[in-house]
Design a protein around this motif. Structure first.
Motif, PDB file in Angstrom:
ATOM      1  N   ALA A  93       0.841  -1.209   0.000  1.00 44.11           N
ATOM      2  CA  ALA A  93       0.000   0.000   0.000  1.00 44.11           C
ATOM      3  C   ALA A  93       0.868   1.249   0.000  1.00 44.11           C
ATOM      4  N   LEU A  94       1.914   1.244   0.809  1.00 42.23           N
ATOM      5  CA  LEU A  94       2.799   2.418   0.883  1.00 42.23           C
ATOM      6  C   LEU A  94       3.479   2.682  -0.460  1.00 42.23           C
ATOM      7  N   ARG A  95       3.899   1.553  -1.119  1.00 41.34           N
ATOM      8  CA  ARG A  95       4.537   1.715  -2.428  1.00 41.34           C
ATOM      9  C   ARG A  95       3.546   2.317  -3.442  1.00 41.34           C
ATOM     10  N   GLU A  96       2.293   1.833  -3.421  1.00 42.47           N
ATOM     11  CA  GLU A  96       1.269   2.338  -4.357  1.00 42.47           C
ATOM     12  C   GLU A  96       0.998   3.829  -4.123  1.00 42.47           C
ATOM     13  N   LEU A  97       0.896   4.220  -2.858  1.00 43.97           N
ATOM     14  CA  LEU A  97       0.609   5.622  -2.527  1.00 43.97           C
ATOM     15  C   LEU A  97       1.760   6.525  -2.957  1.00 43.97           C
ATOM     16  N   GLU A  98       2.973   6.028  -2.796  1.00 40.42           N
ATOM     17  CA  GLU A  98       4.147   6.802  -3.215  1.00 40.42           C
ATOM     18  C   GLU A  98       4.108   7.045  -4.729  1.00 40.42           C
ATOM     19  N   THR A  99       3.657   6.012  -5.455  1.00 37.68           N
ATOM     20  CA  THR A  99       3.629   6.110  -6.920  1.00 37.68           C
ATOM     21  C   THR A  99       2.550   7.093  -7.403  1.00 37.68           C
ATOM     22  N   VAL A 100       1.334   7.027  -6.812  1.00 38.83           N
ATOM     23  CA  VAL A 100       0.233   7.878  -7.330  1.00 38.83           C
ATOM     24  C   VAL A 100       0.389   9.340  -6.922  1.00 38.83           C
ATOM     25  N   LYS A 101       1.271   9.609  -5.958  1.00 36.68           N
ATOM     26  CA  LYS A 101       1.448  10.988  -5.485  1.00 36.68           C
ATOM     27  C   LYS A 101       1.855  11.925  -6.647  1.00 36.68           C
ATOM     28  N   GLY A 102       2.594  11.378  -7.629  1.00 40.53           N
ATOM     29  CA  GLY A 102       3.072  12.190  -8.758  1.00 40.53           C
ATOM     30  C   GLY A 102       1.951  12.780  -9.605  1.00 40.53           C
ATOM     31  N   MET A 103       0.774  12.138  -9.556  1.00 45.85           N
ATOM     32  CA  MET A 103      -0.365  12.646 -10.356  1.00 45.85           C
ATOM     33  C   MET A 103      -0.766  14.055  -9.952  1.00 45.85           C
ATOM     34  N   LEU A 104      -0.510  14.426  -8.687  1.00 51.94           N
ATOM     35  CA  LEU A 104      -0.998  15.702  -8.172  1.00 51.94           C
ATOM     36  C   LEU A 104      -0.001  16.838  -8.363  1.00 51.94           C
ATOM     37  N   ASP A 105       1.157  16.533  -8.997  1.00 49.44           N
ATOM     38  CA  ASP A 105       2.197  17.558  -9.084  1.00 49.44           C
ATOM     39  C   ASP A 105       1.809  18.723 -10.001  1.00 49.44           C
ATOM     40  N   ASN A 106       1.282  18.418 -11.180  1.00 53.59           N
ATOM     41  CA  ASN A 106       0.907  19.504 -12.104  1.00 53.59           C
ATOM     42  C   ASN A 106      -0.095  18.953 -13.123  1.00 53.59           C
ATOM     43  N   PRO A 107      -1.341  18.780 -12.694  1.00 50.17           N
ATOM     44  CA  PRO A 107      -2.301  18.078 -13.574  1.00 50.17           C
ATOM     45  C   PRO A 107      -2.745  18.945 -14.754  1.00 50.17           C
ATOM     46  N   ALA A 115      -9.146  18.337 -10.868  1.00 46.34           N
ATOM     47  CA  ALA A 115      -8.277  19.524 -10.915  1.00 46.34           C
ATOM     48  C   ALA A 115      -7.972  19.902 -12.360  1.00 46.34           C
ATOM     49  N   TYR A 116      -7.721  18.875 -13.209  1.00 46.45           N
ATOM     50  CA  TYR A 116      -7.466  19.139 -14.638  1.00 46.45           C
ATOM     51  C   TYR A 116      -8.683  19.813 -15.282  1.00 46.45           C
TER      52      TYR A 116
END
Length: 1428
Positions: free
Chosen positions: A254-268, A332-333
C-alpha cells in the motif's frame, strides 16, 4: 504534388536551421568534449543526409514513376531517419538511458536459462534481501520520474541508479526463485520477474521520451502509468514470495502504491482518465465511503488481532486512496481547462507514444524469437506480441489515413501499413516453420524475416512522430492553476496522512498493546477524514462554469439596463443618432451578432446537460456578444425614422437578452451534470425560447432588408452575371465583334444614366431608388452576357481579357451602388449613406468609361460609329420635341429674322453632310482610323444642320405651324437616314465587297441621298406658297415608303404591344384619310400641308403598333402574317390616296376628285381588315379597352385573384410554437386562421358571382356591351369597380391582421376592425350589383348567397376575436398598492389614463366621420340613395 514538395523542402530547410543552432547550443553547454563532438557529428550527418534527400526528391519529381530514383529516395530517407535517431541519442542523458535499457536487457537474459542454480541462502535472508531490493527499486523508479522534470544530468544519474537497483533486485528475485519448492512456483516467480523487467524498460522509455519533448501530449501520464506498473509488478512478486507476519506485506504494498500515485498531483495539465467532473465527485464520494469503512476495519482488526482481515482492509484502503487521488487529479485538470483563459488540448492524428511503444515491444519480441535460448512457448509468446502490436499499428494507420486531408500523408500511412502487414505475414510463415522444427536453418530464416518488419516499423514510427500529426496539449492559465490549488492541497494532505496512518497501523499489527501508538493512529485518521471533507468541498465549490455563469449573468443584466435606457429615450424622441457609421453597416453588425448568438444556443444547452468543462467557455463567449448587440441595436433604432420599428428592434433585443438570462440560470443549475436530469427540461425550454427570440429579431431584420427593394436578390443576380463572364468557353458567337460592341455600349450608357439618376434621387426621392436599382441590375445582366461575347470575338486576345475584366469591375461597382440604394431606402435621412451612395455612383460612371475605352481599343472606327449613332438618336429626340413645340404654336424666332437669313446656311451645311456621307461609305472599306474620322465628322455636321434648320423653322413664325413641322420633318428624315447609314457602315466595316452587309450599306446611302435631296427641295419651296404644300406631300409620300420598307423587313421589334393599341392607332388613319379627301377636294396648300404632317404621324404610328402587336408572344404565325399583310395593304392604299391627291394638285379635274371616294373606301376596307386581324390576335375575348363595363369586369377578376392569393398565404400560416398555457387560449390562433380562411374563400366566391351578374346584365341589354358614351353607364360601372377594389383591399388587410395576430404582433382590435371592413365593403358590392339587376335571376341569387356567406364568416371572426380580447381583459389583474400615498398615486394615474383614452376615442370617431364624408362624395348616386 509539386506544391507539396516546395512546402516540405522549405519547412525542412527551416527545421535544419533550427537544429543546427540547437546542436551548437547543446555542444557548448556540455562539459564532456567527446559528447560535444558526437552531438555536432550527428547533426552534420543529418544536414548532409537532408541535402541528399532534397536532391533525390528533385530528381524523382523530374522523372515520376522511375523505380530506381524511388528506391534511392527511400534509402536516403532511411539514412536521414537513422541520423536523426543518432542525433537525439547524443543528447545529454539519452545515452545514459540507452545504457540503462541495454543493461536491463542484458540482466534479463539471466531469466532465459532452462534451470536455475539452487539457492545458497536461507529463506529469511533471501526474503529480507528481496524486500530491501524491492524498496530500493521502487524508490529508484520514483527518482526517474522526478528526474525527467529536472536537468539532463539528473536523468542520467537516476537511470544509472535504476539499472543498478534493477540488477540487484533481479539477483534477489532469482535467489528467491531458487527457494521455490516446485517447478510451477519457480516458473511463476520467473514470470513475475519478466513482467518487472518489461515494466522497467517501459518506464525508462517513457522517461526518455518525456525528457526529449516535455510538451509531448500524454507523455507525463504515460510516465506515471509506467511507474505504477513497476510498483504493481513488484507488489505482485513480494506477495507471491514473502512469508512475513500477516498484514505486513499488504502495508508495504500500500505504501509503495501511494508513493507512486502521489506524482499525479504535481501539475495536472493532462486528463488522467475519461471521467467527467460529476463522475469525479461521485468517485470521490464512493471511495471516501469505502476508505472510511476500511479505516474502521484496520483499527478494529488491529485491536482484535485478526490480521488476515486487517491485511484485506489495508489493501481496500490503498485502492480507495488511489481512486480518490485519480478523481482529484482529473477534477483539478477539468477545473483548470474550464477557465475561459485556458485552452483545452486538441487530439492529434496519431499517438506517437503508441507507435514508439509498439516499436519497442516488436523489437524485444523479435530478439526473443531469434534468441537460441528461447523455448517453444517463448517463441509463441513473442509471435503473439508481434501480431498484436502490428495489428494495432495497421489499424492506427487506417484511422489516420481516413482523418487526414493531406494526400501525401494519406498515401504514406496506407503504404506503411501495407509494408508492416506484408513483413508480418512473411515473419509468421517462418515462425510456423520454426515451431514445427526448431532447427538452426529455420531460426536463421526467422532472423532474416524479422529485419524487414523491424525496418518497416521503425520507418512508420519515425513518420508518425512528425509534429504535424501530434496532439496539442492543454494550456492551463494562471487563473486556472489557482483554481486547482484547493483540490490539490486537500488531496496531497490526504495521501500524506494516509501513508502515516498505514505505517502506524503496521506497527500496531505487531504490537497492539501500545497506547501512545493508538492515539497517533487516531490523529492520523482524523486528519485523513478532514482532508477528504475538504477535498469534496473544494471539488463542489470549484465546479466548472459556475463562476463564469455568474459573471455572464451580471454582464447581460447590465446590457438589459442599457436597452431600457435607450427605449426610454426613443419613447421621449430623444435617442441620439449615430453619425459615425451607416445604417447598412449597423444592420450587418446586428445580423451577424444575432446569428453568432443563435449558433451558441445548442452548444450551451449541450454543455449545461453534460459537458461541464465546456460550460465556462461557452457562457463567457455568449455574454461577450451582448455588448456589441446592444450597440448595434441602439444604433439601428437611432437611424430608424418609424417609431414603431424603433421600438420593435429595441424590444426584441431586450427579449433576446432576457431569454439569454433564462438559459444562463438554467445552465448554472444544470452545471454540466448529465445525472441532474431534473434540470434538463428547464435547459431545453430556455434554449427553445431563446431560439424563438433569435428567429423573431432575424425576421424583423430580414423584413428591413426586404424593404430596401429586394437588394439581396439584385446583388445575387449581378454576382451571378459576373461569374458567367468567366464560366468556361462561351457559346459560338452568332454575330461579329461590332454587333456585340454596339449592345455593350448601349447597356453601359444605360447603366451610367441610371447611376446619375440615382445620385439625383438620393437627395430628392429616395423611395424611387429601388426601381432604379432593379433597372441597373437588368441592364448589367444584359451587359455581362453581351460583354462575354464581345470579349470572345475581340482581337487580339488581350483586348478581350481587358473587356471582360472591366465589365467585372463595373459589376462590383453596381453591387456596391445597389447595396447603398437599399440602405438609403431604410433610412432616407442618413447623410452618411447618401454620401456613400454618391461616391459609389461616381465610381460606376468611371467604370463605365473604362469599359467603353476597352471596347474602343478593340475597334476604334466601329466604336466611333456607335458614339455617332448615339449622338444622332439624341438629335432625332430633340427634333421630335421641336415638332411638339411647333404643333402647339410656340416655336418663335428669337429676333426679327426671315427664313432667307438661314436658307444659304442650311444648303451649305446639307452639302457638307453629303460629302461626309461619301467619306462614311468609303470608310467602311478602309482603315478604322478613317472610319472613326468620317463618323465623327458626319455626327458634327448633322448636329450643325439640325440647329440651322430649327432656326430657319422658327423664323417662319408660329402663325404657320404646319410649314414649320414640314421643315423639321425633312431634317428629321435626314437624321434618321444618317442613323441607318452609320449602322450599316458599322456592320459593313472590314467586310469583303460581296458581303450582304455591303448591299445594305449601298441601300442606306441611296436613302440618305434621297432624304438630303428632299430636304433641299423643301428648303427651296418653303417660302413659295403655291408649291410648298405639294412639296410637303411629296416628302411625306417618300417618308411613308421608307417606313413601309422598315415595316416589311424581317427585323423583330425590340418591344411588343397589345392588340388594343394597334386598334387605337387605326383611328388616326381614319382621321388622316378624311383630311386627305378634304384636301384633295379643296386643293388649298394649307390643307395639303396639314394632311402631309398628319399622314406622316398616323401611318408611322399605325405601322409601329401593328408590327409590335403582331410579334407578341401569344400571337400565332398565321394571325401575325395576316396582320402584317393588312398593315401593308392599308399603307399602300393610303399611299395611292396621297399620290392621287398630288395628281389633283398638279391638274385638278372633277373626274379625279370624284375618284377620291373609291381610294378612301379602299383605305377604309383595309383598316376594317386590320382591326379584324387585331381582334383575332386577342381571340374571342376581345373587348373595347376603354369601355367602363370592361374596366369593371377586369377589376372584379383582379379582386378575385387578389383574394385567392391572400387565402393561399393564410393557408401557409401556422401559429408559432409557444410554451403551453391555459387551454382556452390555445385554440384562439387556430380560430383566427380558420375564420380568416373562410372569409377569404367567401369573398372570392362573392367577387366571381358579381362578375357573373354583370355579364348577365350585359346579355340582357340592361348595360350596353360597348356603350356609345362612357358616361351612360359610368356611375354603375364605377360603383362596381370601387366596391370590388374595396372588397379586395379589405380582405388583404384582414389577412395581414390575421397573420400579425397569429405571430403575436397585432391586437385583437385591429383584427375585429379588419373583419368589419370586409363586411361593409361586401354590402357596397351587393348594392352596386343590385342597381340594375333582375332580382329573380339565378346570378343575383348566387350573388346574394355569396354576400351572406361573407357576412357570416366575418361575424364568426369578430366573435372569436372579441371573446379572446374579453378573456384577455379578465386575466389582467390589477395590483392595488396598500400604502396610502401609493394608492392615491395609483388612482390619479388610472384617471389620467382613462381621460387620455376618452380623448383618443373622440379623435378617432371624428377622423372616421371625415373619411366617410370624403368617400361619400365619390360614391355613385344609386349607392348614396340606398344608404340614405
Amino acid at each position: 504534388k509539386l506544391n507539396y514538395y516546395r512546402v516540405a523542402a522549405r519547412e525542412t530547410a527551416q527545421a535544419l536551421k533550427t537544429l543546427a543552432q540547437a546542436a551548437r547550443g547543446v555542444a557548448a553547454s556540455t562539459t564532456d568534449p567527446v559528447a560535444a563532438h558526437a552531438m555536432l557529428d550527428s547533426a552534420r550527418d543529418v544536414m548532409e543526409g537532408s541535402a541528399m534527400l532534397i536532391q533525390e526528391a528533385k530528381q524523382a519529381l523530374a522523372v515520376p514513376g522511375d523505380a530506381d530514383s524511388q528506391q534511392r529516395l527511400a534509402q536516403v530517407a532511411k539514412a536521414v531517419s537513422h541520423s536523426l535517431n543518432n542525433c537525439v541519442n547524443c543528447l545529454p542523458g539519452q545515452k545514459d538511458v540507452d545504457v540503462a535499457l541495454k543493461s536491463i536487457g542484458e540482466s534479463s537474459k539471466k531469466l532465459l536459462v532452462d534451470s536455475l542454480p539452487p539457492s545458497s541462502k536461507s529463506f529469511q535472508e533471501a526474503q529480507s534481501e528481496l524486500n530491501q531490493a524491492a524498496a530500493d527499486l521502487n524508490q529508484s523508479a520514483g527518482e526517474v520520474v522526478h528526474a525527467t522534470r529536472g536537468q539532463s544530468g539528473e536523468l542520467a544519474a537516476a537511470s544509472g541508479k535504476f539499472s543498478d537497483d534493477f540488477d540487484e533486485f533481479l539477483d534477489a528475485g532469482i535467489e528467491m526463485a531458487g527457494q521455490a519448492q516446485t517447478k510451477e512456483d519457480q516458473i511463476q516467480v520467473i514470470g513475475n520477474l519478466k513482467s518487472i523487467s518489461m515494466a522497467s524498460s517501459k518506464l525508462l522509455l517513457a522517461a526518455k521520451s518525456l525528457s526529449v519533448d516535455p510538451g509531448a501530449p500524454n507523455a507525463k501520464n504515460l510516465l506515471a502509468a509506467a511507474a505504477r506498473a513497476v510498483t504493481e509488478s513488484i507488489n505482485q512478486l513480494i506477495t507471491l514470495c514473502t512469508q512475513q507476519a500477516p498484514g505486513q506485506k499488504e502495508c508495504d504494498n500500500a505504501l509503495r502504491e501511494l508513493e507512486t500515485v502521489k506524482g499525479m498531483l504535481d501539475n495536472p495539465n493532462e486528463p488522467v482518465s475519461d471521467l467527467s467532473y460529476f463522475d469525479c465527485i461521485e468517485s470521490v464520494m464512493e471511495n471516501s465511503k469505502v476508505l472510511g469503512e476500511s479505516m474502521a476495519g484496520i483499527s478494529q482488526n488491529a485491536k482484535t488481532g485478526d490480521l488476515l482481515v486487517f491485511g484485506e482492509c489495508v489493501g481496500v484502503a490503498s485502492k480507495a486512496l488511489c481512486g480518490l487521488t485519480e478523481a482529484a487529479a482529473q477534477a483539478a485538470y477539468l477545473v483548470g481547462i474550464s477557465d475561459p483563459n485556458s485552452q483545452a488540448g486538441q487530439q492529434g492524428l496519431v499517438d506517437p507514444i503508441q507507435f514508439a511503444r509498439a516499436n519497442q515491444a516488436i523489437q524485444m519480441a523479435c530478439q526473443n524469437l531469434v534468441d537460441p535460448a528461447s523455448s517453444p512457448s517463448q517463441v509463441l509468446s513473442a509471435a503473439t506480441i508481434v501480431a498484436k502490436h502490428t495489428s494495432a499499428l495497421c489499424n492506427a494507420c487506417r484511422i489516420a489515413s481516413s482523418k487526414t486531408a493531406n494526400p501525401i500523408a494519406k498515401r504514406h500511412f496506407v503504404q506503411s501499413a501495407k509494408e508492416v502487414a506484408n513483413s508480418t505475414a512473411n515473419l509468421v510463415k517462418t515462425i510456423k516453420a520454426l515451431d514445427g522444427d526448431f532447427s538452426e536453418e529455420n531460426r536463421n530464416k526467422c532472423r532474416i524475416a524479422t529485419a524487414p518488419l523491424i525496418e518497416a516499423v521503425e520507418n512508420l514510427t519515425a513518420f508518425a512522430s512528425n509534429p504535424e500529426f501530434v496532439s496539442i496539449p492543454a494550456q492551463i492559465s494562471t487563473e486556472g492553476s489557482r483554481a486547482q490549488e484547493p483540490i490539490l492541497v486537500s488531496a496531497k494532505t490526504m495521501l500524506e496522512s494516509s501513508s502515516l496512518l498505514i505505517k502506524t497501523a503496521r506497527s500496531l499489527a505487531i504490537n497492539p498493546k501500545d497506547p501512545p501508538t493508538w492515539s497517533v493512529l487516531a490523529g492520523h485518521s482524523h486528519t485523513v477524514s478532514d482532508s477528504i471533507k475538504s477535498l469534496i468541498t473544494s471539488i463542489r465549490d470549484k465546479a466548472p462554469g459556475q463562476r463564469e455563469c455568474d459573471f455572464s449573468i451580471d454582464g447581460i443584466n447590465k446590457c438589459i439596463r442599457d436597452i431600457e435606457q435607450a427605449s426610454l429615450a426613443a419613447v421621449s424622441q430623444s435617442l441620439a443618432t449615430r453619425d459615425d457609421i451607416s445604417v447598412e453597416a449597423l444592420q450587418e453588425q446586428l445580423t451577424s451578432v444575432v446569428q453568432e448568438i443563435g449558433h451558441l444556443i445548442d452548444p450551451i444547452a449541450t454543455a449545461a446537460r453534460g459537458e461541464a468543462a465546456q460550460l465556462g467557455h461557452k457562457v463567457t463567449q455568449l455574454a461577450s456578444y451582448f455588448e456589441p448587440l446592444v450597440l448595434a441595436a441602439v444604433g439601428v433604432a437611432s437611424k430608424t425614422l418609424n417609431h414603431q420599428q424603433q421600438m420593435t428592434v429595441l424590444d426584441q433585443s431586450k427579449t433576446l437578452a432576457e431569454s439569454a438570462l433564462q438559459i444562463l440560470y438554467a445552465a448554472k443549475e444544470g452545471g454540466g451534470n448529465p445525472k441532474a436530469s431534473h434540470t434538463h427540461d428547464a435547459i431545453t425550454e430556455a434554449a427553445q425560447l431563446m431560439k424563438e427570440a433569435v428567429d423573431d429579431i432575424m425576421v424583423t431584420l430580414n423584413e428591413a432588408a426586404s424593404e430596401v427593394g429586394m437588394v439581396g436578390g439584385m446583388v445575387d443576380l449581378i454576382a451571378e452575371a459576373m461569374t458567367k463572364l468567366d464560366e468556361g468557353t462561351p457559346p459560338d458567337p452568332k454575330g461579329t465583334f461590332v454587333d456585340y460592341q454596339t449592345t455593350v455600349v448601349k447597356y453601359s450608357k444605360a447603366i451610367a444614366v441610371t447611376a446619375q439618376e440615382m445620385m439625383t434621387k438620393s437627395v430628392t426621392n429616395p423611395e424611387e431608388l429601388g426601381g432604379l436599382a432593379s433597372q441597373m441590375t437588368n441592364d448589367y445582366g444584359h451587359l455581362a452576357l453581351q460583354g462575354r461575347m464581345a470579349a470572345a470575338t475581340a482581337e487580339p486576345e488581350e483586348i478581350g481579357f481587358q473587356i471582360r475584366t472591366r465589365v467585372q469591375e463595373l459589376g462590383h461597382g453596381c453591387i456596391f451602388l445597389v447595396q447603398k440604394a437599399g440602405a438609403l431606402q431604410i433610412c432616407p435621412t442618413d447623410s452618411y449613406t447618401k454620401k456613400e451612395l454618391i461616391e459609389c455612383a461616381r465610381a460606376v460612371t468611371e467604370k463605365v468609361s473604362l469599359v467603353l475605352s476597352a471596347l474602343q481599343a478593340g475597334n476604334k472606327g466601329t466604336q466611333a460609329c456607335i458614339t455617332a449613332a448615339s449622338a444622332v438618336s439624341g438629335i432625332i429626340a430633340d427634333l421630335d420635341t421641336t415638332i411638339m413645340f411647333a404643333t402647339a404654336g410656340t416655336l418663335n424666332a428669337e429676333n426679327n429674322e426671315s427664313f432667307a437669313d438661314h436658307r444659304e446656311n442650311i444648303l451649305k451645311t446639307a452639302k457638307a453632310l453629303v460629302e461626309d456621307t461619301k467619306l462614311l461609305v468609303s470608310g467602311a472599306a478602309s482603315s478604322q482610323d478613317k472610319l472613326a474620322q468620317a463618323a465623327q465628322s458626319s455626327a458634327n455636321t448633322i448636329t450643325q444642320l439640325a440647329e440651322v434648320v430649327k432656326l430657319g423653322a422658327a423664323s417662319l413664325g408660329s402663325d404657320d405651324p404646319e410649314t414649320q413641322v414640314v421643315l423639321i420633318n425633312a431634317i428629321k428624315d435626314v437624321a434618321k437616314a444618317l442613323s441607318d447609314l452609320i449602322g450599316a457602315t458599322k456592320g459593313a466595316a472590314s467586310k469583303p465587297a460581296d458581303d450582304p452587309s455591303m448591299y445594305q450599306l449601298k441601300g442606306a446611302a441611296k436613302v440618305m441621298v434621297t432624304n438630303v435631296t428632299s430636304l433641299l427641295k423643301t428648303v427651296k419651296a418653303v417660302e413659295d406658297e403655291a408649291t410648298r404644300g405639294t412639296r410637303a406631300l411629296e416628302a411625306t409620300i417618300e417618308y411613308i415608303k421608307q417606313e413601309l420598307t422598315v415595316f416589311q423587313s424581317s427585323e423583330v421589334p425590340e418591344k411588343t404591344s397589345s392588340p388594343e393599341e394597334s386598334i387605337r392607332m387605326t383611328k388616326g388613319i381614319t382621321m388622316a384619310t378624311a383630311k386627305a379627301v378634304a384636301a384633295g377636294n379643296s386643293c388649298r396648300q394649307e390643307d395639303v400641308i396639314a394632311t402631309a404632317n398628319l399622314s406622316r404621324k398616323a401611318v408611322a404610328d399605325m405601322l409601329t403598333a401593328c408590327k409590335q402587336a403582331s410579334y407578341h408572344p401569344d400571337v400565332s404565325k398565321e394571325v401575325r402574317e395576316r396582320a402584317l399583310r393588312f398593315g401593308t395593304e392599308c399603307t399602300l392604299g393610303y399611299l395611292e390616296l396621297l399620290e392621287h391627291v398630288l395628281l389633283i394638285l398638279q391638274k385638278a379635274t372633277p373626274e379625279l376628285k370624284h375618284q377620291l371616294a373609291s381610294f378612301s373606301k379602299r383605305v377604309a376596307s383595309a383598316v376594317t381588315e386590320l382591326i379584324q386581324s387585331a381582334e383575332a390576335m386577342k381571340g374571342t375575348e376581345w373587348v373595347d379597352p376603354e369601355d367602363p363595363t370592361v374596366i369593371a369586369e377586369t377589376e372584379l377578376l383582379g379582386a378575385a385573384a387578389s383574394i385567392e392569393a391572400a387565402a393561399k398565404k393564410l393557408e401557409q400560416l401556422k401559429p408559432r410554437a409557444k410554451p403551453k398555457q391555459a387551454d382556452e387560449t390555445l385554440d384562439f390562433e387556430e380560430q383566427i386562421l380558420e375564420a380568416a380562411k373562410s372569409i377569404a374563400a367567401a369573398t372570392s366566391a362573392l367577387v366571381k358571382s358579381a362578375s357573373a351578374a354583370q355579364r348577365e346584365l350585359v346579355a340582357q341589354g340592361k348595360v350596353g356591351a360597348i356603350p356609345a358614351n362612357a358616361a351612360d353607364d359610368g356611375q354603375w360601372s364605377q360603383g362596381l369597380i370601387s366596391a370590388a377594389r374595396m372588397v379586395a383591399a379589405a380582405t388583404s388587410n384582414l389577412c395581414e391582421a390575421a397573420n400579425a395576430s397569429v405571430q403575436g404582433h397585432a391586437s385583437e382590435e385591429k383584427l375585429i376592425s379588419s373583419a368589419k371592413q370586409v363586411a361593409a365593403s361586401t354590402a357596397q358590392l351587393l348594392v352596386a350589383c343590385k342597381v340594375k339587376a333582375d332580382h329573380d335571376s339565378e346570378a343575383m341569387r348566387r350573388l346574394q348567397a355569396a354576400g351572406n356567406a361573407v357576412k357570416r364568416a366575418s361575424d364568426n371572426l369578430v366573435r372569436a376575436a372579441q371573446k379572446a380580447a374579453f378573456g384577455k381583459a379578465e386575466d389582467d389583474d390589477v395590483v392595488v398598492k396598500t400604502k396610502f400615498v401609493g394608492g392615491i398615486a395609483q388612482i390619479i394615474a388610472a384617471q389620467e389614463e382613462m381621460l387620455k383614452k376618452e380623448r383618443e376615442l373622440e379623435e378617432a370617431r371624428k377622423k372616421l366621420a371625415q373619411i366617410r364624408q370624403q368617400q361619400y362624395k365619390f360614391l355613385p348616386t344609386e349607392l348614396r340613395e340606398d344608404e340614405g
